[in-house]
Design a protein around this motif. Sequence first.
Motif, mmCIF file in Angstrom:
data_model
loop_
_atom_site.group_PDB
_atom_site.id
_atom_site.type_symbol
_atom_site.label_atom_id
_atom_site.label_comp_id
_atom_site.label_asym_id
_atom_site.label_seq_id
_atom_site.Cartn_x
_atom_site.Cartn_y
_atom_site.Cartn_z
ATOM 1 N N ILE A 272 -64.442 -9.940 -89.336
ATOM 2 C CA ILE A 272 -64.569 -10.869 -88.216
ATOM 3 C C ILE A 272 -63.202 -10.931 -87.536
ATOM 4 O O ILE A 272 -62.249 -11.488 -88.087
ATOM 5 N N PHE A 273 -63.102 -10.336 -86.371
ATOM 6 C CA PHE A 273 -61.854 -10.395 -85.597
ATOM 7 C C PHE A 273 -61.868 -11.695 -84.780
ATOM 8 O O PHE A 273 -62.768 -11.896 -83.953
ATOM 9 N N VAL A 274 -60.908 -12.558 -85.018
ATOM 10 C CA VAL A 274 -60.891 -13.875 -84.377
ATOM 11 C C VAL A 274 -59.673 -14.000 -83.471
ATOM 12 O O VAL A 274 -58.530 -13.915 -83.938
ATOM 13 N N CYS A 275 -59.931 -14.207 -82.182
ATOM 14 C CA CYS A 275 -58.853 -14.465 -81.222
ATOM 15 C C CYS A 275 -58.748 -15.975 -81.022
ATOM 16 O O CYS A 275 -59.653 -16.599 -80.463
ATOM 17 N N GLU A 276 -57.663 -16.564 -81.496
ATOM 18 C CA GLU A 276 -57.402 -17.987 -81.253
ATOM 19 C C GLU A 276 -56.730 -18.105 -79.883
ATOM 20 O O GLU A 276 -55.513 -17.982 -79.765
ATOM 21 N N ASN A 277 -57.532 -18.331 -78.879
ATOM 22 C CA ASN A 277 -57.036 -18.399 -77.505
ATOM 23 C C ASN A 277 -56.578 -19.823 -77.204
ATOM 24 O O ASN A 277 -57.377 -20.691 -76.855
ATOM 25 N N ASN A 278 -55.268 -20.071 -77.344
ATOM 26 C CA ASN A 278 -54.744 -21.412 -77.057
ATOM 27 C C ASN A 278 -54.133 -21.505 -75.656
ATOM 28 O O ASN A 278 -53.313 -22.376 -75.383
ATOM 29 N N LYS A 279 -54.523 -20.578 -74.797
ATOM 30 C CA LYS A 279 -54.218 -20.592 -73.349
ATOM 31 C C LYS A 279 -52.841 -20.044 -72.986
ATOM 32 O O LYS A 279 -52.611 -19.700 -71.825
ATOM 33 N N TYR A 280 -51.931 -19.953 -73.952
ATOM 34 C CA TYR A 280 -50.578 -19.481 -73.629
ATOM 35 C C TYR A 280 -50.068 -18.551 -74.729
ATOM 36 O O TYR A 280 -50.136 -18.883 -75.918
ATOM 37 N N GLY A 281 -49.559 -17.382 -74.311
ATOM 38 C CA GLY A 281 -48.857 -16.495 -75.219
ATOM 39 C C GLY A 281 -47.373 -16.743 -75.030
ATOM 40 O O GLY A 281 -46.811 -16.380 -73.995
ATOM 41 N N MET A 282 -46.758 -17.427 -75.981
ATOM 42 C CA MET A 282 -45.406 -17.974 -75.803
ATOM 43 C C MET A 282 -45.430 -18.870 -74.563
ATOM 44 O O MET A 282 -46.155 -19.860 -74.545
ATOM 45 N N GLY A 283 -44.730 -18.518 -73.492
ATOM 46 C CA GLY A 283 -44.719 -19.358 -72.298
ATOM 47 C C GLY A 283 -45.506 -18.791 -71.140
ATOM 48 O O GLY A 283 -45.363 -19.251 -70.008
ATOM 49 N N THR A 284 -46.360 -17.800 -71.411
ATOM 50 C CA THR A 284 -47.112 -17.138 -70.344
ATOM 51 C C THR A 284 -48.589 -17.477 -70.462
ATOM 52 O O THR A 284 -49.195 -17.270 -71.518
ATOM 53 N N SER A 285 -49.178 -17.989 -69.391
ATOM 54 C CA SER A 285 -50.596 -18.338 -69.418
ATOM 55 C C SER A 285 -51.437 -17.073 -69.512
ATOM 56 O O SER A 285 -51.011 -15.980 -69.111
ATOM 57 N N VAL A 286 -52.653 -17.217 -70.018
ATOM 58 C CA VAL A 286 -53.511 -16.059 -70.207
ATOM 59 C C VAL A 286 -53.829 -15.383 -68.875
ATOM 60 O O VAL A 286 -53.974 -14.152 -68.805
ATOM 61 N N GLU A 287 -53.932 -16.174 -67.804
ATOM 62 C CA GLU A 287 -54.252 -15.603 -66.500
ATOM 63 C C GLU A 287 -53.139 -14.685 -65.995
ATOM 64 O O GLU A 287 -53.398 -13.725 -65.266
ATOM 65 N N ARG A 288 -51.900 -14.964 -66.359
ATOM 66 C CA ARG A 288 -50.777 -14.140 -65.928
ATOM 67 C C ARG A 288 -50.547 -12.938 -66.843
ATOM 68 O O ARG A 288 -49.851 -12.000 -66.466
ATOM 69 N N ALA A 289 -51.137 -12.978 -68.046
ATOM 70 C CA ALA A 289 -50.858 -11.932 -69.032
ATOM 71 C C ALA A 289 -51.982 -10.906 -69.171
ATOM 72 O O ALA A 289 -51.730 -9.768 -69.556
#
Length: 451
Positions: free
Chosen positions: A280-297
């Motif tokens: 089971i591959f689980v992506c914990e999407n907490n909206k930000y990768g370090m200081g970059t929002s998911v929409e920008r990354a």
Amino acid sequence: MKNMLTIISNAVCRITGRNVGAQTVSELLVDLSEYVSVTSPAAPALAQTRRQPPKPPPVSTRALASAQTEQPDQLDGPGARVVVSRSFADFTSQATFDIKKCDVHRLEEGPPVQAELTRDQGLQYYRVMQTVRRMELKADQLYKQKIIRGFCHLYDGQEACAVGIEAAINPSDHLITAYRAHGYTYTRGISVKEILAELTGRKGGVAKGKGGSMHMYAPHFYGGNGIVGAQVPLGAGIALACQYQGNNQVCVSLYGDGAANQGQLFESFNMAALWKLPCIFVCENNKYGMGTSVERASASTDYYKRGDYIPGIRVDGMDVLCVREATRFAADHCRSGKGPIIMELQTYRYHGHSMSDPGVSYRTRDEIQEVRSKSDPITMLKERMLSNNMASVEEFKEMDVAIRKEVEEATQFATSDPEPPLEELCNHIFSNDSPLEVRGTNAWVNLKSVS
């Protein structure tokens, strides 16, 4: 003033059971004086008629023995606080809740849209989530006091992910995650004392004070991995071992949205799909990768579709019941021989990426507060149980007090336990091997490694 009069008048109305429409202070005083005369010691019979609480329903002797609070249900006098004794028999033992429907990819149907919750399960989920929350807040405090040093990534806000996953898999199943690992270390069976002692680098820590925040382990739990995305192919390898041994176990391999664009993820997806690995591959999407929002990354933020040929589901990661039902669905999928599945948990972290990140330079305080007020996983579960008479406010308060005490005692241990001695520096390099000499930083320093 008029608003205040209205509020007090309404309160008197609720207490006396009469209409009170005071428009002036003098009228309000008249109303209050009438109420005082009604409830004065001169008219005890009428006072008891108005304020006597309802008698509790009859319960068995055994239930009474297990009652949480047993206090008199009679008034000692005017203005006395009314406390009604309650037993476990008064509570609803099980309830069914509607949960958010999951988005699905390459699946004909997804997890159920209703979840059953027993009283015991609800109290257990609350206790574990609240313990993780308090433990992380204490780690924040110790870090700011410079008692904890180095990397430290806190998990508060995401507790429903760890607790929901653990509730849906077996203790013999396997789990591997990234460096935000404190919550999973606890749900996999390690005590708060050992976790905090590891954070402070003490001998009594889960890794004997030599692993720190990112490197904690437990039976069937493989850390805590510091390299972004590196745990995903390792998780696929663990799933391969499960398949090879034929033990009907699964591996949960977790990563964050910041690691979702790593090439090694897609290599792992490919091999897992080819060999139909129970992963089971689980992506914990907490909206930000370090200081970059998911929409920008990410060009595509539908992380549950990233496996392309691998089925996927997108889940409300702030609801412990949603996570539990989705994980059960995913585990059944893997155990039935259908191969891997991707699960995206939409969640949120309250702290910054790590303790070196204040967390408010790329998002507003209002955004964080809005999530806290509308979607907090602990509050959501608590309100569900209270609104369905599955627990009492006093019961949650008692649990909170006990958790705070446990965390404080663990903190005392984590700050007083000795650091590991130098002679243990090279221990546990190999497993089940005879002791061997290890050269130190120069030719004149010799250390010994013991398994």
